[in-house]
Design a protein around this motif. Structure first.
Motif, PDB file in Angstrom:
ATOM      1  N   SER A 167     -28.869  -1.604  33.982  1.00 61.08           N
ATOM      2  CA  SER A 167     -27.830  -0.572  33.925  1.00 61.08           C
ATOM      3  C   SER A 167     -27.666  -0.138  32.472  1.00 61.08           C
ATOM      4  O   SER A 167     -27.985  -0.888  31.552  1.00 61.08           O
ATOM      5  CB  SER A 167     -26.499  -1.095  34.473  1.00 61.08           C
ATOM      6  N   GLU A 185     -25.097   1.389  29.498  1.00 56.26           N
ATOM      7  CA  GLU A 185     -23.719   1.619  29.050  1.00 56.26           C
ATOM      8  C   GLU A 185     -23.741   2.532  27.821  1.00 56.26           C
ATOM      9  O   GLU A 185     -24.426   2.233  26.839  1.00 56.26           O
ATOM     10  CB  GLU A 185     -23.039   0.297  28.698  1.00 56.26           C
ATOM     11  N   ASP A 186     -23.026   3.634  27.898  1.00 57.47           N
ATOM     12  CA  ASP A 186     -22.934   4.564  26.771  1.00 57.47           C
ATOM     13  C   ASP A 186     -21.952   3.998  25.746  1.00 57.47           C
ATOM     14  O   ASP A 186     -20.766   3.855  26.023  1.00 57.47           O
ATOM     15  CB  ASP A 186     -22.458   5.932  27.266  1.00 57.47           C
ATOM     16  N   TYR A 228     -27.017   3.639  23.318  1.00 55.60           N
ATOM     17  CA  TYR A 228     -26.849   3.076  24.653  1.00 55.60           C
ATOM     18  C   TYR A 228     -27.136   1.574  24.613  1.00 55.60           C
ATOM     19  O   TYR A 228     -27.927   1.095  23.797  1.00 55.60           O
ATOM     20  CB  TYR A 228     -27.809   3.740  25.651  1.00 55.60           C
ATOM     21  N   HIS A 229     -26.475   0.862  25.523  1.00 59.91           N
ATOM     22  CA  HIS A 229     -26.675  -0.588  25.674  1.00 59.91           C
ATOM     23  C   HIS A 229     -27.360  -0.825  27.018  1.00 59.91           C
ATOM     24  O   HIS A 229     -26.855  -0.401  28.063  1.00 59.91           O
ATOM     25  CB  HIS A 229     -25.322  -1.302  25.618  1.00 59.91           C
ATOM     26  N   GLN A 289     -28.302  -3.253  29.876  1.00 61.53           N
ATOM     27  CA  GLN A 289     -27.946  -4.530  30.491  1.00 61.53           C
ATOM     28  C   GLN A 289     -28.872  -4.786  31.682  1.00 61.53           C
ATOM     29  O   GLN A 289     -29.366  -3.849  32.321  1.00 61.53           O
ATOM     30  CB  GLN A 289     -26.486  -4.515  30.961  1.00 61.53           C
TER      31      GLN A 289
END
Length: 963
Positions: free
Chosen positions: A146, A148-149, A165-166, A168
């Protein structure tokens, strides 16, 4: 599309120090895991970067490699070194950006895109995978992952903010991480840079090593103009930001000509707003006292007589450090020194390989700049000698290299070198006064100036009028510069683009394509000197400059009174150097039209931002220039300027001077029936009367002013009058009427939409509800007002005042510990702001809490300091409040006669606050009169009633000091 991956071990330095042998074994396993993951997913490890690697993916999938790396590191047993965590950063760039964002040499990729991958990695945490939007567009999210911004973040490369972005994944054990460690997390105002930092790694390491030493408080970086002092200092501040919890701040002094403005400039840089014009230097030093920050003071050389402020800051703020850039040493006791020379240039007499040449910082910079204008430019065997010759001719000066390399699309390196040599020869004969250290740089500037047509020279010279940058619209109107001409200057490195314009000329949101530009200060000075050849054109341009900024202010005046106030203030602050310069030119030309258009908005800006001393000086200069004109309209303008001066003087605590100016202006307005000006002066007279404790007079004047503004249908001005009127009648002991006045004020401000004023009104309503015995409603309003104030930048004064009033509310409810905490918070902020009224109020209230808790020694101390501050600031109502506090101490210590003397004096004094001080005094007096032992003291008590406030205060200070 190549993708670049960097890894780095978190806490590796500590692990090497604690477990060197075990860490060596762990590093072997570390390398195995990363090589297997990278090569297994189609990538190639290029090199080791300390405790990490740099890898490139021309094929394959870097995100799968990143997930595999994190999964295997989490599953690995690392023995005595404990858990080993790596952070992973990924960046990508389109192939067509080769030669601009990246380039390939000997199978290794270099350039901005590669550097940004390393920067992205650096802001992450062990176990985290960070990536840029380009990576996500190219590869998408892998199965089970997924995205994450994390928002836009300023990286330490100081180019424009980058979206991060991260990534995961469900198979990874760690899913939660602290906030990213980017520049956006800690306070700073470091300006973005158009180009990455190149070629000063050695000097950067020296600066960072010095900053890390506890005894290094001041580091001065010296060198000639154009050598890169500013760029080095800014980059060092970015790299060192984690050492300074309160942030790093950049204070440019190049456009400042008056040493007195250094205090104001540094205050703006650190986002500190003065409460009053009284001793602004002391206010700034108080603000910095507890701060642990880094201050970069740039271009000090022309203001050395004012540079002692740096020494004062170091003494007053023991945890603050300073980097100063200057062309000479400051010679302060704590000064550390770094002399900056030209960049490393290859020797002409040695034959070097292309790889060896590319390792020299001057060649790196030339190549990087050249590729911005000619993407396919490369260092080759055929051009290497000419590039080296150019770099040597400009003495390795970064600015000279940038200016030269920007022309590779038009000239070959050998042609550029030949022209510079020709101009150096010319300079040596025609300009013998040019210093040797500047000769090469002047040669470059002089040559490229000669390549412009006369019309282009005039335009560039007119652009040099702008200080601190300019917008596309301003360049067009003042200098006639088209967007195409600006783009050409940008390509030639004469300008740099520093971001989108905040607003267009009408004060609305920025138009698409509107940009803000800056010219290097050395170039600006050079172009300014050359404009002497076009004296007539320069004068005409300055007239257009003054007219442009007078209209710039005029169209923004109403926006300062509504819901766009904060954005408008920010836009004007961004152009304040130009605004000041334009105002001073208009004043020097006695241009009443320009001054008349600008003065109202100029006054509001300096008032809102608490820049009282500077604003008063600018208005005073205009008065002096125009006051001897016989024209009736100009005399009216002078009176209006004087009235605005008076408001700023009032903020500075110079009430007598302000009153004198108002008395001089008022007859002029009355004679001409200028109703708005009469209302303005009457309002100011009411404010001065209220502050000095003449409450009945203040009420009468404010009522008169309010009616005039009603007749003129000026709601914003009426709301200000209503706010002051509400406070006045409250202090006269009429809280119900105060609430009614403030409610009317609130309704007006809600319609106007100005957030700061709405929040102030909520706080006022909360105070008056508390005075009416409605603490629940008061608490809701006070907390709501405080919350709104906290959402507004540079709003410490209102935050501290709302906090103080919440303390009063809790004290009235018997919550003394909570009240004390509120008063302490308020006092801390108000000490930094330097307002005697609010400092004294916070101290008195702390005294009230202390005597209620039977801590009489603390109460003595608080009341004594409150009285001292109030008397120094000529704030009679607060001095009287401290006297009543001293009466409580005397009563508790078994001296009822002394207490009654003080109470009788306060109750008889016309400047006593009837809402709070008089109520407390009367309650204690009645309690004491119930005690039979007071009859014998009645004559002494009566005799003291006619004493002066000054005499009584001296006696009370001596009493409170008694051990």
């Amino acid at each position: 599309m190549p993708a670049f991956v960097f890894t780095d071990i978190e806490r590796s330095t500590q692990m090497w120090e604690q477990h060197p042998r075990a860490m060596a074994r762990a590093m072997r396993r570390h390398d195995e895991i990363i090589y297997e993951a990278v090569e297994g997913c189609g990538g190639k490890v290029i090199e080791h970067t300390g405790d990490g690697v740099y890898a490139v993916f021309e094929e394959g999938n870097p995100l799968l490699a990143a997930i595999e790396i994190q999964r295997r590191f989490a599953d690995q047993e690392w023995g005595e070194v404990g858990e080993v965590k790596v952070r992973v950063g990924v960046n990508a760039t389109p192939p067509e950006r080769e030669g601009i964002d990246f380039f390939k040499e000997d199978q290794a990729y270099r350039g901005l895109a590669v550097n940004e991958a390393a920067r992205v990695t650096a802001i992450g945490w062990g176990g985290q995978i960070l990536l840029t939007p380009a990576v996500l567009r190219l590869y998408g999210a892998p199965a089970g992952a997924s995205i994450e911004d994390m928002g836009a973040h300023m990286l330490k490369s100081l180019t424009q903010p980058r979206q991060i972005y991260h990534l995961q994944h469900r198979d990874l054990p760690q899913q939660e991480f602290p906030p990213l460690r980017s520049l956006s997390v800690r306070p700073n105002n470091l300006p973005p840079q158009n180009t990455p930092f190149v070629g000063r790694e050695k000097e950067l390491a020296q600066v960072l090593e010095q900053l890390a030493q506890p005894d290094c408080r001041l580091l001065t970086v010296t060198g000639p103009g154009g050598v890169g002092k500013t760029r080095l200092a800014i980059q060092a501040a970015a790299e060192a930001i984690e050492l300074f919890p309160d942030g790093v701040f950049f204070a440019p002094l190049a456009t400042i000509n008056d040493p007195d403005l250094i205090v104001v400039t540094i205050a703006r840089a650190v986002n500190f707003s003065f409460y009053s014009g009284h001793n602004q230097k002391l206010q700034l030093l108080n603000y910095l006292h507890e701060k642990e920050l880094l201050l970069v003071v740039d271009n000090v050389e022309h203001l050395l007589q004012g540079a002692h402020l740096i020494d004062d800051i170091l003494e007053a703020a023991p945890r603050t450090k300073v980097i100063a850039t200057c062309r000479e040493w400051l010679n302060f006791p704590e000064e550390r020194r770094l002399k900056l020379h030209g960049m490393d240039v290859p020797p002409m007499e040695r034959t070097l390989s292309l790889q060896e040449l590319a390792s020299y910082s001057a060649i790196q910079l030339f190549t990087q700049v050249a590729r911005r204008t000619q993407p396919d430019f490369a260092l080759t065997r055929s051009n290497q000698d000419d590039i080296v010759r150019v770099c040597r001719l400009v003495g390795g000066m970064p600015l000279g290299i940038e200016l030269s390399a920007a022309w590779v699309s038009a000239f070959s390196p050998d042609e550029i070198a030949a022209h510079i040599e020709q101009n150096l020869s010319f300079l040596s004969t025609s300009h013998p006064d040019v210093p040797d250290r500047h000769r090469s740089l002047y040669a470059v500037c002089d040559y490229f100036w000669s390549r412009l047509s006369p019309d282009e020279q005039k335009i560039l010279g007119q652009l040099a009028l702008f200080q601190g940058g300019f917008t596309t619209g301003a360049a067009s109107e003042v200098a006639g510069a088209s967007i195409f001409f600006l783009s050409a200057l940008l390509d030639r490195a004469f300008l740099q683009k520093v971001g989108a314009a905040d607003e267009d000329e009408s004060g609305s949101n920025a138009k698409s394509g509107a940009w803000r530009y800056e010219m290097h200060e050395v170039l600006r000075q050079f172009a300014t000197e050359r404009m002497a050849e076009f004296a007539e054109e320069r004068t005409a341009a300055m007239d257009r400059f003054a007219e442009y900024y007078s209209r710039f202010l005029e169209v923004r005046e109403e926006a300062l009174k509504g819901d766009r106030q904060e954005a408008t203030l920010a836009a004007i602050r961004g152009d304040i150097d130009n605004v000041r310069s334009a105002w001073e030119w208009a004043v020097s030309r006695r241009d009443a039209e320009a001054v008349g258009r600008a003065f109202r908005c100029l006054h509001l800006v300096y008032d809102f931002l608490s820049w009282y001393a500077e604003g008063e000086r600018l208005l005073a200069e205009a008065v002096e220039a125009l006051r001897h004109e016989d024209d009736a309209r100009r005399q009216l303008l002078v009176a209006r300027l004087q009235a605005r001066r008076a408001t700023l003087l009032q903020h500075m605590g110079k009430h007598e001077h302000a009153s004198k100016l108002v008395q001089q202006c008022l007859p002029i307005f009355q004679q001409r029936a200028e109703v708005e000006d009469i209302a303005f002066c009457t309002h100011l007279r009411g404010i001065i009367a209220r502050i000095t404790g003449r409450f009945k007079e203040a009420e009468s004047l404010l009522l008169e002013s309010g009616e005039l503004y009603r007749s003129l249908e000026r709601p914003w001005e009426l709301s200000l009058v209503l706010q002051h009127l509400a406070d006045t009648v409250y202090r006269l002991g009429r809280p119900e009427e105060a609430r009614e006045r403030m409610w009317e004020c609130y309704v007006i401000r809600q319609k106007l939409g100005e957030p700061r004023s709405v929040a102030t009104t909520l706080v006022g309503l909360g105070v008056y509800l508390d005075g009416l015995g409605e603490p629940k409603g008061a608490r809701i309003l006070l907390r709501g007002g405080l919350s709104k104030h906290r959402s507004i930048p540079n709003n410490e004064w209102n935050i501290a005042t709302a906090t103080l009033n919440l303390g009063v509310l809790h004290m009235g409810s018997g919550q003394y510990d909570e009240a004390r905490r509120y008063f302490q918070r308020s006092l801390t902020i108000h000490r930094q702001l330097g307002s005697p009224w609010t400092i004294s109020a916070a101290l008195s209230n702390l005294g009230h809490v202390a005597w209620r808790q039977e801590k009489l020694d603390d109460a003595r101390s608080y009341y004594r300091e409150a009285l001292q501050v109030a008397m120094r600031g000529n704030v009679a109502p607060l001095a009287l409040d401290a006297l009543v506090g001293a009466a409580h101490v005397a009563a508790e210590e078994g001296e009822p006669e002394r207490a009654l003397c003080l109470l009788n004096f306060a109750l008889a004094h016309p400047q006593t606050d009837r809402a709070e001080t008089a109520v407390q005094a009367q309650q204690l007096r009645e309690k004491l009169l119930d005690q039979a032992a007071l009859d014998a003291a009645s004559d002494e008590v009566q005799a003291q009633e006619d004493a002066t406030l000054e005499n009584i205060s001296r006696e009370v200070l001596a009493y409170l000091k008694r051990e």
